[in-house]
Design an enzyme around this catalytic site. Structure first.
Site, mmCIF file in Angstrom:
data_model
loop_
_atom_site.group_PDB
_atom_site.id
_atom_site.type_symbol
_atom_site.label_atom_id
_atom_site.label_comp_id
_atom_site.label_asym_id
_atom_site.label_seq_id
_atom_site.Cartn_x
_atom_site.Cartn_y
_atom_site.Cartn_z
ATOM 1 N N THR A 159 0.862 -1.169 0.000
ATOM 2 C CA THR A 159 0.000 0.000 0.000
ATOM 3 C C THR A 159 0.901 1.223 0.000
ATOM 4 O OG1 THR A 159 -1.407 -1.243 1.520
ATOM 5 C CG2 THR A 159 -1.885 1.051 1.320
ATOM 6 N N VAL A 188 -12.297 -7.061 -1.399
ATOM 7 C CA VAL A 188 -12.277 -5.653 -1.016
ATOM 8 C C VAL A 188 -11.198 -5.455 0.042
ATOM 9 C CG1 VAL A 188 -13.617 -3.804 0.075
ATOM 10 C CG2 VAL A 188 -14.704 -5.323 -1.594
HETATM 11 N N1 GLY Z 1 -3.710 -3.302 2.783
HETATM 12 C C1 GLY Z 1 -3.847 -3.642 1.440
HETATM 13 C C2 GLY Z 1 -4.732 -4.773 1.177
HETATM 14 O O1 GLY Z 1 -4.963 -5.622 2.015
HETATM 15 O O2 GLY Z 1 -5.248 -4.855 0.094
#
Ligand code: GLY
Length: 295
Positions: A159, A188
């Protein structure tokens, strides 16, 4: 904020969980190239503009798992998620599983002024096109090779994100992700949810790591909610990470409280958040500031 000092912290994911498309040194350089221009935007235009600027730069840098260079999902396609929020109006806006756009964070920003603030999938992409976001293929050769090599191996998580406070005391937070790689199409992530991204005048948080774990603990919203109750940032982060460790969760975060205190933490010693921060006194990154930071 009492002293009117501008502060910004950005992250480029969760260290070893990022996969192998870049070295630690390349991540350090990428973050350091983004923090200076984003800080200048913070001084000139405020917290929201700075968060957008930082995330745009990281989405454009192919080593980070957001925008160009996002990880591929099980079906070989890239679907991205991004969200942001700031304390001037406390509106959370985001996109989930959008595809073929250069800057998901800008589409999330655009949705702030709509009646509905979060869109997903085809409709998010169609909305982007109607609003002038042209086709952009985010798949890089390095990610394609990683995808092919990793067909039989496990997910890695990644991320990018930014949290800032400006001279007027406005707090903003944003996150953008290509997901975990090899996920089921339709999954998601946490990034475009209040578990992964949250900001109000008490503070702001952007998370990185395994989205399912971040959602289980409602991390970002929980941190800000406890800050609102005047619990010190250090205590909140320690308790949250201890809980995460006891549940075998794998995530980290960057945060700022409404007084401009920075916080970086992760649930496990083996996870180090790749971060850089800047205010008028110092500029630090994960190679100099240590893994766990509250200052
Ligand atoms: N934190 C990114 C995901 O789990 O998609």
């Amino acid at each position: 904020m009492a002293d009117g000092i501008c502060k910004i912290i950005i992250h480029g994911g969760a260290g070893r969980l990022e996969g192998k498309v870049a070295t630690k040194e390349q991540y350090r350089i990428g973050l350091n190239e983004a923090i200076g221009p984003a800080y200048q935007t913070l001084v000139d235009k405020g917290a929201r503009a700075a968060v957008l600027h930082a995330i745009r730069l990281l989405e454009s840098d192919p080593i980070f798992n957001a925008g160009t260079g996002s990880k591929l999902q099980k079906d070989g396609r890239v679907r991205m998620s991004a969200a942001l929020m700031d304390s001037s109006d406390s509106i959370f806006s985001g996109v989930i599983n959008i595809y073929d756009v250069e800057h998901p964070i800008d589409v999330a920003d655009c949705l702030r002024s709509e009646g509905h603030h979060i869109l997903s999938g085809n409709e998010a992409t169609e909305y982007a096109r109607r609003n002038g976001f042209v086709f952009h293929d985010p798949i890089t050769l390095a990610r394609f090779i990683e995808y092919r090599k990793a067909l039989r191996t496990s997910e890695k998580f990644g991320t990018v994100g930014a949290v800032a406070i400006d001279a007027d005391g406005i707090v903003a937070a944003g996150t953008s992700t290509g997901g975990v790689g090899h996920e089921l199409p339709g999954r998601v992530s946490d990034s475009a949810s209040v578990a992964g991204t949250y900001a109000d005048s008490a503070g702001g948080v952007s998370c990185t790591g395994k989205g399912e774990h971040i959602i289980n603990q409602a991390v970002a919203a929980q941190v800000v909610s406890r800050l609102r109750d005047d619990v010190p940032l250090k205590r909140i982060l320690t308790e949250l990470m201890n809980e995460g460790a006891s549940r075998n969760h794998e995530f980290g975060l960057i945060s700022l409280d409404g007084n401009g205190k920075f916080g970086v933490r992760s649930t496990k010693r083996s996870i180090s958040v790749l971060y850089a921060l800047k205010d008028d006194e110092r500029e630090l990154d994960f190679t100099k500031g240590g893994k766990n930071l509250v200052l």
